[in-house]
Design an enzyme around this catalytic site. Structure first.
Site, PDB file in Angstrom:
ATOM      1  N   MET A  40       0.659  10.401   7.900  1.00 33.31           N
ATOM      2  CA  MET A  40      -0.463   9.516   8.179  1.00 33.31           C
ATOM      3  C   MET A  40      -1.564   9.641   7.125  1.00 33.31           C
ATOM      4  O   MET A  40      -2.114   8.657   6.663  1.00 33.31           O
ATOM      5  CB  MET A  40      -1.024   9.807   9.571  1.00 33.31           C
ATOM      6  CG  MET A  40      -2.043   8.780  10.033  1.00 33.31           C
ATOM      7  SD  MET A  40      -2.742   9.156  11.640  1.00 33.31           S
ATOM      8  CE  MET A  40      -1.359   8.860  12.726  1.00 33.31           C
ATOM      9  N   LYS A  52      -7.785 -15.191   1.115  1.00 35.30           N
ATOM     10  CA  LYS A  52      -7.660 -14.682   2.492  1.00 35.30           C
ATOM     11  C   LYS A  52      -7.307 -13.196   2.458  1.00 35.30           C
ATOM     12  O   LYS A  52      -6.913 -12.667   1.417  1.00 35.30           O
ATOM     13  CB  LYS A  52      -6.578 -15.489   3.225  1.00 35.30           C
ATOM     14  CG  LYS A  52      -5.179 -15.299   2.658  1.00 35.30           C
ATOM     15  CD  LYS A  52      -4.195 -16.314   3.238  1.00 35.30           C
ATOM     16  CE  LYS A  52      -2.802 -16.086   2.666  1.00 35.30           C
ATOM     17  NZ  LYS A  52      -1.882 -17.182   2.977  1.00 35.30           N
ATOM     18  N   ARG A  70       5.262 -23.685  11.554  1.00 33.18           N
ATOM     19  CA  ARG A  70       4.103 -22.852  11.840  1.00 33.18           C
ATOM     20  C   ARG A  70       2.963 -23.757  12.283  1.00 33.18           C
ATOM     21  O   ARG A  70       2.977 -24.259  13.389  1.00 33.18           O
ATOM     22  CB  ARG A  70       3.763 -22.016  10.594  1.00 33.18           C
ATOM     23  CG  ARG A  70       2.821 -20.878  10.851  1.00 33.18           C
ATOM     24  CD  ARG A  70       2.687 -19.918   9.679  1.00 33.18           C
ATOM     25  NE  ARG A  70       2.038 -20.511   8.491  1.00 33.18           N
ATOM     26  CZ  ARG A  70       1.737 -19.827   7.396  1.00 33.18           C
ATOM     27  NH1 ARG A  70       2.018 -18.531   7.309  1.00 33.18           N
ATOM     28  NH2 ARG A  70       1.161 -20.410   6.375  1.00 33.18           N
ATOM     29  N   TYR A 108       7.922  15.734   7.631  1.00 31.49           N
ATOM     30  CA  TYR A 108       8.525  15.501   8.953  1.00 31.49           C
ATOM     31  C   TYR A 108      10.026  15.241   8.856  1.00 31.49           C
ATOM     32  O   TYR A 108      10.497  14.570   7.937  1.00 31.49           O
ATOM     33  CB  TYR A 108       7.879  14.274   9.612  1.00 31.49           C
ATOM     34  CG  TYR A 108       6.469  14.529  10.110  1.00 31.49           C
ATOM     35  CD1 TYR A 108       6.226  15.455  11.122  1.00 31.49           C
ATOM     36  CD2 TYR A 108       5.394  13.836   9.567  1.00 31.49           C
ATOM     37  CE1 TYR A 108       4.936  15.675  11.589  1.00 31.49           C
ATOM     38  CE2 TYR A 108       4.102  14.053  10.026  1.00 31.49           C
ATOM     39  CZ  TYR A 108       3.880  14.979  11.035  1.00 31.49           C
ATOM     40  OH  TYR A 108       2.610  15.187  11.486  1.00 31.49           O
TER      41      TYR A 108
HETATM   42  C1  LIG Z   1      -1.269 -17.721   1.766  1.00 34.30           C
HETATM   43  C2  LIG Z   1      -1.112 -19.169   1.583  1.00 34.30           C
HETATM   44  C3  LIG Z   1      -1.083 -19.723   0.288  1.00 34.30           C
HETATM   45  C4  LIG Z   1      -1.037 -18.889  -0.974  1.00 34.30           C
HETATM   46  O1  LIG Z   1       0.269 -18.392  -1.185  1.00 34.30           O
HETATM   47  P1  LIG Z   1       0.651 -17.592  -2.500  1.00 34.30           P
HETATM   48  O2  LIG Z   1       2.104 -17.407  -2.392  1.00 34.30           O
HETATM   49  O3  LIG Z   1      -0.099 -16.311  -2.457  1.00 34.30           O
HETATM   50  O4  LIG Z   1       0.249 -18.415  -3.677  1.00 34.30           O
HETATM   51  C5  LIG Z   1      -1.060 -21.111   0.192  1.00 34.30           C
HETATM   52  N1  LIG Z   1      -1.049 -21.893   1.289  1.00 34.30           N
HETATM   53  C6  LIG Z   1      -1.058 -21.382   2.548  1.00 34.30           C
HETATM   54  C7  LIG Z   1      -1.025 -22.301   3.717  1.00 34.30           C
HETATM   55  C8  LIG Z   1      -1.077 -20.014   2.734  1.00 34.30           C
HETATM   56  O5  LIG Z   1      -1.055 -19.522   3.978  1.00 34.30           O
END
Ligand SMILES: *Cc1c(COP(=O)(O)O)cnc(C)c1O
Length: 368
Positions: A313, A34, A129, A265
């Site tokens: 930036m 992801k 979640r 800055y």
């Molecule tokens: C991002 C995620 C993972 C992977 O987590 P890592 O700590 O990078 O191994 C696994 N399961 C879910 C549901 C996630 O959102």
């Protein structure tokens, strides 16, 4: 002059890390790609993992899977957050279903298309979640999941959950153990009704610290990219990961200042002596976190040069006083070459995930 950071992505290190993680799990790794593979480039990373025989890939949203399928990636793709059913059929994706309502939508679409769809179901064992909440003794959850298992057009192939807190040290696993207990209880109750989907709950931290949560597959991102999720070296010595990302840029300007010259800055940095300051074409718009201001270091001519003043930036200043022969065009290492992702994360008081996705996310990438 090209702006911004350049990331070198070491695909051999990625392959090595996959093999290393597989050695923990006895084989099955759902490789999490992801957020553009945590800033490493999801297409190249997924192609490499697929060639290496990864069990499956996982993304957060169906839109991320579109890019992978368009690039010819054939592996099973688990989509952690479900959504509109259409793309899951068009692109042959596996949704993680979070409610009975969503499952029914997938079922309707499956019937409409005369198709069967594999789904995984998520139970919320304490993350707060996504997923089916464990209420009371989990009875509602159980009934809902059983309903899903009998919906036409769906095949319940997986059951998953996610840990909210996994830390080394005293008490760091207490809540995870409770979550694991809840998950196992649901699993057993389902098994009692003849429903035995593939079970997975463990991601990077728990793969190392809570091996008993390994089950049928590990769902791992961070470890594949060569970083540990915590500061303490809690991994076994044999567990040697290789960092996959290195980030570099070049000096665009070198300035010499007398004592007492403010830099950047808000004048948070003032030269304490005659100083040499180098400007690099990387700022927070490039994912070089503003929290690195006056805290991080980069490597110039083999030596550490601290960030001087606020990260801007589009540019950042480095204090290169005392480093010999620094000149415009010199290479600057922002990550790698002795600067670990852990150090950068600590400098910004954040985690390796944020550093990778910010810095890698916007870098020009070179794959090796
Ligand atoms: C991002 C995620 C993972 C992977 O987590 P890592 O700590 O990078 O191994 C696994 N399961 C879910 C549901 C996630 O959102």
């Amino acid at each position: 002059m090209e702006r911004g950071p350049e990331a070198k992505i070491d695909l051999e290190a990625l392959r090595h890390n996959l093999r290393t993680v597989e050695s923990l799990s006895g084989g099955s790794v759902i490789a999490v790609v992801k957020a553009d593979a945590y800033g490493h480039g999801a297409v190249e990373v997924s192609k490499t993992l697929e060639r290496q025989g990864a069990f499956a890939l996982a993304v957060a949203y169906a839109s991320e899977a579109e890019e992978l399928r368009a690039a010819g990636i054939k592996s099973p793709v688990l989509v952690l957050f479900d959504g509109e059913p259409g793309p899951f059929f068009d692109l042959d994706l596996i949704p993680v279903v979070h409610s009975l309502k969503s499952a029914k939508r997938f079922s309707r679409e499956a019937r409409r298309r005369g198709r069967q769809l594999d789904v995984h179901v998520k139970v919320d064992t304490g993350m707060g979640r996504m997923g089916f909440c464990i209420s009371g003794e989990g009875k509602d959850t159980l009934a809902d999941i059983c309903d899903i298992a009998s919906l036409p057009g769906l095949r319940l192939r997986g059951l998953m959950s996610h840990f909210s807190e996994v830390q080394p040290g005293k008490g760091g696993l207490d809540f995870a153990r409770l979550q694991l207990e809840r998950f196992n209880s649901i699993r057993q109750q389902l098994a009692g009704r003849g429903i035995k989907p593939l079970a997975h709950i463990s991601s990077s931290a728990s793969s190392l610290l809570l091996p008993e949560a390994g089950m049928d597959a590990l769902r791992v991102g961070l470890l594949l990219y060569g970083a540990l999720p915590f500061s303490a070296p809690a991994a076994p010595a044999s567990f040697a990961l290789k960092p996959v990302m290195e980030v570099k840029t070049r000096i665009i300007l070198v300035k010499r200042f007398g004592k007492g010259q403010p830099v950047s800055y808000d004048r948070t940095f003032v030269t304490a002596r005659r100083s040499t300051i180098a400007v690099i074409p990387v700022g927070y718009a490039d994912g070089y976190l503003r929290a690195f201001s006056n805290r991080a270091c980069a490597i110039v001519r083999g030596r550490r040069a601290p960030v001087a003043g606020r990260v801007c930036m589009d540019v950042t200043m480095l204090d290169v006083t005392g480093i010999r022969d620094v000149s415009e065009g010199d290479e600057v290492i922002l990550l790698g070459g002795g600067l670990s992702i852990r150090e950068l994360a600590d400098w910004a008081a954040t985690n390796p995930y944020e550093v990778m996705t910010s810095l890698g996310g916007r870098a020009r990438r070179r794959f090796e």
